[in-house]
Design an enzyme around this catalytic site. Sequence first.
Site, PDB file in Angstrom:
ATOM      1  N   HIS B 251     -39.300-118.356  32.436  1.00 26.67           N
ATOM      2  CA  HIS B 251     -39.005-119.856  32.078  1.00 26.67           C
ATOM      3  C   HIS B 251     -40.380-120.397  31.911  1.00 26.67           C
ATOM      4  O   HIS B 251     -41.241-120.115  32.428  1.00 26.67           O
ATOM      5  CB  HIS B 251     -38.386-120.528  33.390  1.00 26.67           C
ATOM      6  CG  HIS B 251     -38.231-121.992  33.197  1.00 26.67           C
ATOM      7  ND1 HIS B 251     -39.083-122.758  33.209  1.00 26.67           N
ATOM      8  CD2 HIS B 251     -36.899-122.696  33.236  1.00 26.67           C
ATOM      9  CE1 HIS B 251     -38.449-123.908  32.881  1.00 26.67           C
ATOM     10  NE2 HIS B 251     -37.163-123.925  33.111  1.00 26.67           N
ATOM     11  N   ARG B 299     -36.555-120.963  27.682  1.00 24.39           N
ATOM     12  CA  ARG B 299     -36.004-119.576  27.798  1.00 24.39           C
ATOM     13  C   ARG B 299     -35.400-118.816  26.767  1.00 24.39           C
ATOM     14  O   ARG B 299     -34.968-119.386  25.918  1.00 24.39           O
ATOM     15  CB  ARG B 299     -34.841-119.594  29.031  1.00 24.39           C
ATOM     16  CG  ARG B 299     -35.589-120.411  30.254  1.00 24.39           C
ATOM     17  CD  ARG B 299     -34.330-120.392  31.378  1.00 24.39           C
ATOM     18  NE  ARG B 299     -33.653-121.737  31.673  1.00 24.39           N
ATOM     19  CZ  ARG B 299     -32.662-121.838  32.308  1.00 24.39           C
ATOM     20  NH1 ARG B 299     -31.938-121.001  32.799  1.00 24.39           N
ATOM     21  NH2 ARG B 299     -32.319-123.048  32.588  1.00 24.39           N
ATOM     22  N   LYS B 302     -31.933-120.251  25.079  1.00 24.51           N
ATOM     23  CA  LYS B 302     -31.828-121.889  25.130  1.00 24.51           C
ATOM     24  C   LYS B 302     -32.334-122.744  23.901  1.00 24.51           C
ATOM     25  O   LYS B 302     -32.858-122.013  23.055  1.00 24.51           O
ATOM     26  CB  LYS B 302     -32.722-122.314  26.441  1.00 24.51           C
ATOM     27  CG  LYS B 302     -32.115-121.622  27.783  1.00 24.51           C
ATOM     28  CD  LYS B 302     -31.069-122.276  28.520  1.00 24.51           C
ATOM     29  CE  LYS B 302     -31.634-123.543  29.116  1.00 24.51           C
ATOM     30  NZ  LYS B 302     -30.382-124.504  29.461  1.00 24.51           N
ATOM     31  N   ASP B 305     -36.831-127.961  23.200  1.00 22.01           N
ATOM     32  CA  ASP B 305     -36.739-129.244  23.884  1.00 22.01           C
ATOM     33  C   ASP B 305     -38.530-129.544  23.956  1.00 22.01           C
ATOM     34  O   ASP B 305     -39.365-128.845  24.066  1.00 22.01           O
ATOM     35  CB  ASP B 305     -36.540-128.931  25.534  1.00 22.01           C
ATOM     36  CG  ASP B 305     -36.514-130.003  26.396  1.00 22.01           C
ATOM     37  OD1 ASP B 305     -37.305-131.085  26.064  1.00 22.01           O
ATOM     38  OD2 ASP B 305     -35.990-130.134  27.336  1.00 22.01           O
ATOM     39  N   CYS B 307     -40.265-131.197  25.777  1.00 18.20           N
ATOM     40  CA  CYS B 307     -41.276-130.908  26.839  1.00 18.20           C
ATOM     41  C   CYS B 307     -41.998-129.440  26.824  1.00 18.20           C
ATOM     42  O   CYS B 307     -43.071-129.444  27.467  1.00 18.20           O
ATOM     43  CB  CYS B 307     -40.370-131.058  28.225  1.00 18.20           C
ATOM     44  SG  CYS B 307     -39.386-129.828  28.557  1.00 18.20           S
ATOM     45  N   TYR B 308     -41.188-128.397  26.278  1.00 19.21           N
ATOM     46  CA  TYR B 308     -41.759-127.153  26.105  1.00 19.21           C
ATOM     47  C   TYR B 308     -42.868-127.247  24.997  1.00 19.21           C
ATOM     48  O   TYR B 308     -43.661-126.337  24.688  1.00 19.21           O
ATOM     49  CB  TYR B 308     -40.706-125.989  25.768  1.00 19.21           C
ATOM     50  CG  TYR B 308     -39.709-126.059  26.942  1.00 19.21           C
ATOM     51  CD1 TYR B 308     -40.333-125.507  28.229  1.00 19.21           C
ATOM     52  CD2 TYR B 308     -38.618-126.379  26.849  1.00 19.21           C
ATOM     53  CE1 TYR B 308     -39.456-125.350  29.309  1.00 19.21           C
ATOM     54  CE2 TYR B 308     -37.655-126.369  28.083  1.00 19.21           C
ATOM     55  CZ  TYR B 308     -38.142-125.829  29.236  1.00 19.21           C
ATOM     56  OH  TYR B 308     -37.502-125.915  30.189  1.00 19.21           O
ATOM     57  N   ASP B 358     -36.620-135.195  24.169  1.00 15.56           N
ATOM     58  CA  ASP B 358     -36.130-133.703  24.086  1.00 15.56           C
ATOM     59  C   ASP B 358     -35.792-133.268  22.785  1.00 15.56           C
ATOM     60  O   ASP B 358     -36.643-132.260  22.264  1.00 15.56           O
ATOM     61  CB  ASP B 358     -35.107-133.507  25.076  1.00 15.56           C
ATOM     62  CG  ASP B 358     -34.430-132.307  25.070  1.00 15.56           C
ATOM     63  OD1 ASP B 358     -34.609-131.555  24.101  1.00 15.56           O
ATOM     64  OD2 ASP B 358     -33.508-132.252  25.814  1.00 15.56           O
ATOM     65  N   ASP B 365     -38.212-140.520  27.490  1.00 12.81           N
ATOM     66  CA  ASP B 365     -38.721-140.651  28.790  1.00 12.81           C
ATOM     67  C   ASP B 365     -40.151-140.635  28.907  1.00 12.81           C
ATOM     68  O   ASP B 365     -40.635-140.036  27.958  1.00 12.81           O
ATOM     69  CB  ASP B 365     -37.641-140.196  29.596  1.00 12.81           C
ATOM     70  CG  ASP B 365     -37.993-138.654  29.645  1.00 12.81           C
ATOM     71  OD1 ASP B 365     -38.853-138.134  29.325  1.00 12.81           O
ATOM     72  OD2 ASP B 365     -36.819-138.111  29.870  1.00 12.81           O
ATOM     73  N   HIS B 368     -41.035-136.852  28.661  1.00 12.80           N
ATOM     74  CA  HIS B 368     -41.010-136.091  27.548  1.00 12.80           C
ATOM     75  C   HIS B 368     -42.025-136.651  26.704  1.00 12.80           C
ATOM     76  O   HIS B 368     -42.668-135.756  25.611  1.00 12.80           O
ATOM     77  CB  HIS B 368     -39.682-136.045  26.739  1.00 12.80           C
ATOM     78  CG  HIS B 368     -38.789-135.157  27.327  1.00 12.80           C
ATOM     79  ND1 HIS B 368     -37.930-135.386  28.320  1.00 12.80           N
ATOM     80  CD2 HIS B 368     -38.311-133.704  27.089  1.00 12.80           C
ATOM     81  CE1 HIS B 368     -36.881-134.556  28.486  1.00 12.80           C
ATOM     82  NE2 HIS B 368     -37.446-133.583  28.005  1.00 12.80           N
TER      83      HIS B 368
END
Lengths: 306, 449
Positions: B251, B299, B302, B305, B307-308, B358, B365, B368
């Site tokens: 992750h 991951r 997935k 997003d 945040c990654y 995201d 938010d 993010h």
Amino acid sequence: MVDYGSDPAWSDVVPIVQLDGGPNALAQIAYSDEYSEAMSYLRALMAANELSDRVLSLTENIIRINPAHYTVWLYRARVLLDQNRDLRSEIEWLNPIALKYLKNYQIWQHRQTIVDKLDDPTGEQEFIRTMLEKDTKNYHVWSYRHWLVKRFNLFNKGELEETERMLDEDIRNNSAWNHRWFVVFSQDDSVWKDPGIVNRETQFAKSKIQLAPQNESAWNYLRGILRNSGTPGSAIMGFVLQFAPIDEPEKIRSSHALDLLADIFRELGHIEDAERALDLLANIYDPIRENYWTYRKDKLVISVDS
Amino acid sequence: MLTTSVPPPPFSRLPPLPTFPPSISPEPLTPTLAAQKQVAELCLSQHEIAARAEPHRTFPFDRVAHAEFLAGALEKYPWQFQVQDASRPWLVYWAVAGLSALGEELEDVEDWRDGLVATFKPCQNLDGGFGGGYGQLSHLATSYAAVLSLIASEKEECYRMIDTRAMWHYLGRMKQPHGPFTMCAGGEVDVRGAFCALVIISLLGLPLELPQDAPARKSGCDNFLTNLGEWIGKCQTYEGGLGSSPGNEAHGAYTFCGLGSLCIMGTPSKTVKKFLDVDLITKWLSARQYAPEGGMAGRTNKLVDGCYSHWIGGCWPLMDAAMQDESPNSSKRDYWSREGLLRYIFNCCQEDGGGLRDKPGKRADAYHTNYNIAGLSWVQNKYSFSEPKDGEGVASGLAPAHGWDYKPVVDIPGLPDGRVNPHHPVYVIPWTAAAKAQAWFGANRAMAR
């Protein structure tokens, strides 16, 4: 809603009101009266280190308002454990909360604490199944499941079948693949010397690749098996070539097959073929990773030079 | 390639959709694939709209609107936000780190630096740690967020409020004899704990020796680093990334925490190679970047997003340092697509009116917003680490913050308008703040203890 201030059962408690840092403090929250009062009573009970029934009812109320409050969960667990409360009924109380707040993770740490103390996993696998039906890749649920399997030695208690069922539903559910690895390979390193299991899992991964050749999860699983069992990639070269017939590049069906093929060629010392596979990845089949494929290509030359 | 005065080359074509020639059996459409296709199409249409006028165009970076959004995140929240009551230190950290990177001075907004002590005093416990708010138990995550926010201010007043001696004892109680740390007494043991603890230890210059009252001492463990590298190594899965603890799925966020820990424990090219399979983690990190989105997923299988942009994107500066000695070319090499991520952040993650998100369709938010902005720092700079020549480390030999260096990358689109102030790759606060704190706590160690 409980009015603690006028409830005789709470009249002996002097609430400790919220300190919020005054007008300069950042990111303040205008709490509801209900939450603010309940928290003031909680602070008072915690300061007095009270471990009683009313802690349970108070924490239950706060959790209902704010289930993401680790302090409340931890204090509640302390009371339950210290006072030898009925932990079964705690689990029953937890179930609907977990299902309502799918993304909450404090619940799972709490559950782990309770089930550990209960020393009995009855019903847990079934509940996990219900949870994962709603949220198939929930990291906290899968982590809890790993803990449960290990703690109660459930490796051979339907876990393998369960991963298979979930992969039948979604062959790309990587959490299910990872759990399968955990169940099959994490108990004991001697498993790598058991050709029965290694072959069974190799066949399993291959059969899933046949169904969806561009599924990275299955290739990662297969490559993990090759690496850990010391099987040379050349042993499955024919299989890989089905999905990446390098001499007919227009028929390539999987970038992951091409990636593995490049490694097999390197292993065999066929550097030019390996370069060809990596070029196809960089230019056609996975160009967003061009820099990585170029790095792999440059490494081929370095490994030949040295 | 990097930091040259040569004019930037034209922006390369949009990465094509990863389509394959018709296969004998079509790929079965499972929930994962259906969601993936939908997001890929959504992002591609964003990229196409942005590039309509000129192929290399992205949407402009709306710096002022994002700064206003983050400044708003430090304002008062209505009661509906009381579910965030245990996360207030995080809200502050996300806003503070993001605002620092944006470097935008807003009119009519009070300087956040003046509110930090008042904010964190009620969260500070006598045991040395910080909780989420008044009366909340100390927790490593909230302690991390509080300490980073205080240090990001670069103000002595903020340094002084941290009780370093009590913090040392508190962290000692979190240390587990088999290596890792628990997030709080009775809480979960995972790789976040190690990272949060090591960040605090190294920034505050705490001794690596465990305090005498640390329970792990009873099991013969006398140092914060005992068994830690080996334990982090066990978190690396067969896929290559790290899970929260051994056996769990690889992750992005846990991988960043594990790599970050190793990059604090010593010279990255030594520690990362010692405890991780470098080829495997490089491959896994690389596979997390998707086309046509350009962004990162956390991951395997997935969705991307924003945040990654940090949790995965932020692993690359650390990997650059880990691999910088591999070959003469290593320091100039990239392993990922900076322009891909930049495009994802600019085209897909900016919300009209401010804040980052995201993915298209999601609400912005503070979390993010901050981690997308951090992603810009990794996109826009090339990082390296040099072992301090004078042996000047912190806390008996940890890698010092000032061992890191960066060079701005010039040949990517959307710049210079979208440039942010660079973050420190390990501490994820402004470049100067981490080293300044280490110097101050180092000089004041005798006093503080």
